[in-house]
Design a protein around this motif. Structure first.
Motif, PDB file in Angstrom:
ATOM      1  N   GLU A  19       0.859  -1.177   0.000  1.00  0.00           N
ATOM      2  CA  GLU A  19       0.000   0.000   0.000  1.00  0.00           C
ATOM      3  C   GLU A  19       0.898   1.231   0.000  1.00  0.00           C
ATOM      4  OE1 GLU A  19      -3.397  -0.261   2.769  1.00  0.00           O
ATOM      5  OE2 GLU A  19      -2.605  -2.260   3.202  1.00  0.00           O
ATOM      6  N   GLU A  20       0.404   2.337  -0.556  1.00  0.00           N
ATOM      7  CA  GLU A  20       1.201   3.549  -0.662  1.00  0.00           C
ATOM      8  C   GLU A  20       0.348   4.757  -0.276  1.00  0.00           C
ATOM      9  OE1 GLU A  20       3.599   5.656  -4.320  1.00  0.00           O
ATOM     10  OE2 GLU A  20       3.822   3.505  -4.008  1.00  0.00           O
ATOM     11  N   VAL A  21       0.976   5.694   0.425  1.00  0.00           N
ATOM     12  CA  VAL A  21       0.341   6.965   0.768  1.00  0.00           C
ATOM     13  C   VAL A  21       1.263   8.068   0.260  1.00  0.00           C
ATOM     14  CG1 VAL A  21      -0.411   8.496   2.636  1.00  0.00           C
ATOM     15  CG2 VAL A  21      -0.762   6.017   2.825  1.00  0.00           C
ATOM     16  N   THR A  45      -3.694  14.314   0.561  1.00  0.00           N
ATOM     17  CA  THR A  45      -3.161  12.962   0.721  1.00  0.00           C
ATOM     18  C   THR A  45      -3.967  11.991  -0.129  1.00  0.00           C
ATOM     19  OG1 THR A  45      -2.571  13.461   3.010  1.00  0.00           O
ATOM     20  CG2 THR A  45      -2.708  11.145   2.431  1.00  0.00           C
ATOM     21  N   ARG A  47      -4.198   7.528  -0.761  1.00  0.00           N
ATOM     22  CA  ARG A  47      -3.765   6.183  -0.398  1.00  0.00           C
ATOM     23  C   ARG A  47      -4.280   5.235  -1.461  1.00  0.00           C
ATOM     24  NH1 ARG A  47      -6.469   2.134   0.890  1.00  0.00           N
ATOM     25  NH2 ARG A  47      -5.617   0.367   1.966  1.00  0.00           N
ATOM     26  N   PHE A  48      -3.436   4.295  -1.895  1.00  0.00           N
ATOM     27  CA  PHE A  48      -3.872   3.338  -2.912  1.00  0.00           C
ATOM     28  C   PHE A  48      -3.087   2.038  -2.809  1.00  0.00           C
ATOM     29  CE2 PHE A  48      -0.687   6.133  -4.708  1.00  0.00           C
ATOM     30  CZ  PHE A  48       0.196   5.275  -5.325  1.00  0.00           C
ATOM     31  N   ASP A  49      -3.616   1.027  -3.437  1.00  0.00           N
ATOM     32  CA  ASP A  49      -2.996  -0.297  -3.520  1.00  0.00           C
ATOM     33  C   ASP A  49      -1.877  -0.215  -4.560  1.00  0.00           C
ATOM     34  OD1 ASP A  49      -2.338  -2.928  -4.190  1.00  0.00           O
ATOM     35  OD2 ASP A  49      -4.416  -3.618  -4.085  1.00  0.00           O
ATOM     36  N   ARG A  50      -0.650  -0.459  -4.133  1.00  0.00           N
ATOM     37  CA  ARG A  50       0.511  -0.342  -5.025  1.00  0.00           C
ATOM     38  C   ARG A  50       0.526  -1.378  -6.140  1.00  0.00           C
ATOM     39  NH1 ARG A  50       5.993  -0.482  -2.305  1.00  0.00           N
ATOM     40  NH2 ARG A  50       6.602   0.777  -4.079  1.00  0.00           N
ATOM     41  N   SER A  74      -1.593  -5.606   3.121  1.00  0.00           N
ATOM     42  CA  SER A  74      -2.455  -5.932   4.270  1.00  0.00           C
ATOM     43  C   SER A  74      -2.847  -7.397   4.193  1.00  0.00           C
ATOM     44  CB  SER A  74      -3.727  -5.077   4.244  1.00  0.00           C
ATOM     45  OG  SER A  74      -3.393  -3.730   4.385  1.00  0.00           O
TER      46      SER A  74
END
Length: 75
Positions: A19-21, A45, A47-50, A74
């Protein structure tokens, strides 16, 4: 912590597990995820699934600074 010069950034998407923020600190950061572009201004900001194809670039004429936080997938 990173910077992107005006009009520069990744030209091709990448993907990785986790995951990335991304937090825009100054300027503007364009985050492209699955061909959808989100332009972040200072304080914004995302946030997404890399594992989804993504890239960052600076669409403006000033330097952009950002904070990048990466976490393992996760469970």
């Amino acid at each position: 912590w990173g910077t992107i010069p005006p009009g520069r950034g990744a030209t091709h998407p990448s993907s990785h597990p986790g995951e990335e923020v991304v937090v825009a600190v100054t300027g503007h950061i364009a985050v492209v995820v699955d061909d959808q572009e989100f332009v972040l201004a200072a304080g914004d900001t995302i946030r997404f699934d890399r594992s989804r194809p993504h890239r960052l670039h600076n669409p403006r004429a000033t330097v952009a600074e950002f904070l990048l936080v990466v976490a393992p997938p996760s469970r």
